[in-house]
Design a protein around this motif. Structure first.
Motif, PDB file in Angstrom:
ATOM      1  N   TYR A  43     -12.762  -6.113 -18.295  1.00 45.19           N
ATOM      2  CA  TYR A  43     -12.398  -5.253 -17.164  1.00 45.19           C
ATOM      3  C   TYR A  43     -11.669  -6.076 -16.108  1.00 45.19           C
ATOM      4  O   TYR A  43     -11.752  -7.300 -16.073  1.00 45.19           O
ATOM      5  N   ARG A  44     -10.945  -5.363 -15.244  1.00 47.26           N
ATOM      6  CA  ARG A  44     -10.294  -5.946 -14.073  1.00 47.26           C
ATOM      7  C   ARG A  44     -10.538  -5.016 -12.903  1.00 47.26           C
ATOM      8  O   ARG A  44     -10.495  -3.800 -13.049  1.00 47.26           O
ATOM      9  N   VAL A  45     -10.774  -5.606 -11.739  1.00 49.97           N
ATOM     10  CA  VAL A  45     -10.989  -4.833 -10.519  1.00 49.97           C
ATOM     11  C   VAL A  45      -9.864  -5.167  -9.546  1.00 49.97           C
ATOM     12  O   VAL A  45      -9.539  -6.345  -9.332  1.00 49.97           O
ATOM     13  N   GLN A  46      -9.283  -4.129  -8.967  1.00 47.81           N
ATOM     14  CA  GLN A  46      -8.200  -4.291  -7.996  1.00 47.81           C
ATOM     15  C   GLN A  46      -8.565  -3.590  -6.699  1.00 47.81           C
ATOM     16  O   GLN A  46      -9.000  -2.438  -6.723  1.00 47.81           O
ATOM     17  N   LYS A  47      -8.397  -4.283  -5.574  1.00 45.38           N
ATOM     18  CA  LYS A  47      -8.479  -3.647  -4.261  1.00 45.38           C
ATOM     19  C   LYS A  47      -7.075  -3.131  -3.973  1.00 45.38           C
ATOM     20  O   LYS A  47      -6.116  -3.902  -3.929  1.00 45.38           O
ATOM     21  N   LEU A  48      -6.934  -1.829  -3.806  1.00 44.56           N
ATOM     22  CA  LEU A  48      -5.616  -1.227  -3.614  1.00 44.56           C
ATOM     23  C   LEU A  48      -5.221  -1.302  -2.145  1.00 44.56           C
ATOM     24  O   LEU A  48      -6.008  -0.939  -1.261  1.00 44.56           O
ATOM     25  N   LEU A  49      -4.005  -1.755  -1.904  1.00 49.61           N
ATOM     26  CA  LEU A  49      -3.547  -2.029  -0.540  1.00 49.61           C
ATOM     27  C   LEU A  49      -2.706  -0.906   0.049  1.00 49.61           C
ATOM     28  O   LEU A  49      -2.886  -0.547   1.210  1.00 49.61           O
ATOM     29  N   SER A  50      -1.761  -0.393  -0.713  1.00 49.85           N
ATOM     30  CA  SER A  50      -0.873   0.651  -0.201  1.00 49.85           C
ATOM     31  C   SER A  50      -0.061   1.211  -1.357  1.00 49.85           C
ATOM     32  O   SER A  50      -0.139   0.715  -2.478  1.00 49.85           O
ATOM     33  N   THR A  51       0.740   2.216  -1.054  1.00 50.20           N
ATOM     34  CA  THR A  51       1.701   2.715  -2.038  1.00 50.20           C
ATOM     35  C   THR A  51       2.953   1.838  -1.942  1.00 50.20           C
ATOM     36  O   THR A  51       3.082   1.002  -1.040  1.00 50.20           O
ATOM     37  N   ALA A  52       3.887   2.054  -2.835  1.00 46.85           N
ATOM     38  CA  ALA A  52       5.138   1.281  -2.822  1.00 46.85           C
ATOM     39  C   ALA A  52       5.955   1.545  -1.563  1.00 46.85           C
ATOM     40  O   ALA A  52       6.752   0.713  -1.142  1.00 46.85           O
ATOM     41  N   THR A  53       5.741   2.691  -0.915  1.00 51.07           N
ATOM     42  CA  THR A  53       6.478   3.018   0.304  1.00 51.07           C
ATOM     43  C   THR A  53       5.749   2.568   1.562  1.00 51.07           C
ATOM     44  O   THR A  53       6.212   2.812   2.666  1.00 51.07           O
ATOM     45  N   GLY A  54       4.593   1.929   1.394  1.00 49.61           N
ATOM     46  CA  GLY A  54       3.833   1.438   2.542  1.00 49.61           C
ATOM     47  C   GLY A  54       2.805   2.401   3.079  1.00 49.61           C
ATOM     48  O   GLY A  54       2.078   2.072   4.010  1.00 49.61           O
ATOM     49  N   ASP A  55       2.726   3.586   2.502  1.00 50.51           N
ATOM     50  CA  ASP A  55       1.711   4.543   2.931  1.00 50.51           C
ATOM     51  C   ASP A  55       0.339   4.078   2.449  1.00 50.51           C
ATOM     52  O   ASP A  55       0.241   3.319   1.479  1.00 50.51           O
ATOM     53  N   PRO A  56      -0.733   4.537   3.088  1.00 45.85           N
ATOM     54  CA  PRO A  56      -2.072   4.195   2.598  1.00 45.85           C
ATOM     55  C   PRO A  56      -2.251   4.674   1.158  1.00 45.85           C
ATOM     56  O   PRO A  56      -1.803   5.763   0.793  1.00 45.85           O
ATOM     57  N   ALA A  57      -2.879   3.853   0.345  1.00 51.11           N
ATOM     58  CA  ALA A  57      -3.137   4.236  -1.045  1.00 51.11           C
ATOM     59  C   ALA A  57      -4.139   5.381  -1.078  1.00 51.11           C
ATOM     60  O   ALA A  57      -5.072   5.408  -0.274  1.00 51.11           O
ATOM     61  N   PRO A  58      -3.977   6.340  -1.990  1.00 53.70           N
ATOM     62  CA  PRO A  58      -4.935   7.437  -2.086  1.00 53.70           C
ATOM     63  C   PRO A  58      -6.298   6.983  -2.633  1.00 53.70           C
ATOM     64  O   PRO A  58      -7.269   7.702  -2.528  1.00 53.70           O
ATOM     65  N   TYR A  59      -6.327   5.779  -3.192  1.00 53.12           N
ATOM     66  CA  TYR A  59      -7.567   5.203  -3.708  1.00 53.12           C
ATOM     67  C   TYR A  59      -7.728   3.806  -3.123  1.00 53.12           C
ATOM     68  O   TYR A  59      -6.752   3.118  -2.861  1.00 53.12           O
ATOM     69  N   SER A  60      -8.974   3.385  -2.922  1.00 55.40           N
ATOM     70  CA  SER A  60      -9.239   2.073  -2.322  1.00 55.40           C
ATOM     71  C   SER A  60      -9.498   0.997  -3.362  1.00 55.40           C
ATOM     72  O   SER A  60      -9.193  -0.172  -3.147  1.00 55.40           O
ATOM     73  N   VAL A  61     -10.070   1.383  -4.500  1.00 59.45           N
ATOM     74  CA  VAL A  61     -10.431   0.429  -5.552  1.00 59.45           C
ATOM     75  C   VAL A  61     -10.082   1.039  -6.898  1.00 59.45           C
ATOM     76  O   VAL A  61     -10.273   2.239  -7.121  1.00 59.45           O
ATOM     77  N   MET A  62      -9.580   0.175  -7.790  1.00 57.94           N
ATOM     78  CA  MET A  62      -9.274   0.577  -9.154  1.00 57.94           C
ATOM     79  C   MET A  62      -9.927  -0.429 -10.091  1.00 57.94           C
ATOM     80  O   MET A  62      -9.827  -1.634  -9.890  1.00 57.94           O
ATOM     81  N   CYS A  63     -10.603   0.086 -11.091  1.00 60.10           N
ATOM     82  CA  CYS A  63     -11.171  -0.765 -12.133  1.00 60.10           C
ATOM     83  C   CYS A  63     -10.579  -0.325 -13.466  1.00 60.10           C
ATOM     84  O   CYS A  63     -10.526   0.871 -13.757  1.00 60.10           O
ATOM     85  N   LEU A  64     -10.116  -1.294 -14.241  1.00 55.17           N
ATOM     86  CA  LEU A  64      -9.571  -1.022 -15.564  1.00 55.17           C
ATOM     87  C   LEU A  64     -10.555  -1.526 -16.606  1.00 55.17           C
ATOM     88  O   LEU A  64     -10.875  -2.717 -16.636  1.00 55.17           O
ATOM     89  N   LEU A  65     -11.053  -0.630 -17.430  1.00 57.38           N
ATOM     90  CA  LEU A  65     -11.981  -0.960 -18.513  1.00 57.38           C
ATOM     91  C   LEU A  65     -11.209  -0.918 -19.819  1.00 57.38           C
ATOM     92  O   LEU A  65     -10.565   0.091 -20.133  1.00 57.38           O
ATOM     93  N   GLU A  66     -11.269  -1.974 -20.598  1.00 64.11           N
ATOM     94  CA  GLU A  66     -10.529  -2.041 -21.863  1.00 64.11           C
ATOM     95  C   GLU A  66     -11.472  -1.831 -23.047  1.00 64.11           C
ATOM     96  O   GLU A  66     -12.493  -2.518 -23.163  1.00 64.11           O
ATOM     97  N   PHE A  67     -11.106  -0.893 -23.910  1.00 64.04           N
ATOM     98  CA  PHE A  67     -11.847  -0.604 -25.137  1.00 64.04           C
ATOM     99  C   PHE A  67     -10.902  -0.675 -26.326  1.00 64.04           C
ATOM    100  O   PHE A  67      -9.702  -0.400 -26.175  1.00 64.04           O
TER     101      PHE A  67
END
Length: 113
Positions: A43-67
């Motif tokens: 897995y990988r955990v990402q703290k989301l900072l913003s969108t590509a246009t600089g707007d606040p990200a709609p999500y604060s944290v993303m975790c990617l689980l690999e199966f």
């Protein structure tokens, strides 16, 4: 069968709380313990900072689980999701969104700094 990535997204809304220390130190090892026996590769955990246009990200944290494949994910959810999902209330007051993606191509470049 193709590998799958499960994207787990936590909402970035005004009243949301999220304890990253608990998430990394307690929740993710719990997920590894329960899902690992059903095929979780990593897995990988990402703290989301913003969108590509600089707007606040709609999500604060993303975790990617690999199966290795969809069947492994389905088995993990069926057999082991209870304790993992019950732990969400210990670090967030919002339920996550889950997205299931099947690998169809790509190239990962590794750079040395």
């Amino acid at each position: 069968m193709a590998p799958v990535t499960i994207t787990v997204l936590y909402p970035n809304v005004q009243d949301a709380t999220f304890n990253m220390e608990y998430y990394l130190q307690t929740h993710m090892p719990l997920a590894q313990q329960h899902f690992g026996q059903h095929g979780l590769i990593g897995y990988r955990v990402q703290k989301l900072l913003s969108t590509a246009t600089g707007d606040p990200a709609p999500y604060s944290v993303m975790c990617l689980l690999e199966f290795p494949d969809r069947a492994a994910w389905d088995n993990a959810v069926t057999q082991a999701a209870g304790p993992v999902m019950a732990d969400v209330a210990n670090f967030s007051n919002k339920e996550p969104t889950f997205l299931i993606g099947e690998g169809v191509g790509g190239n990962v470049a590794v750079s040395k700094i």
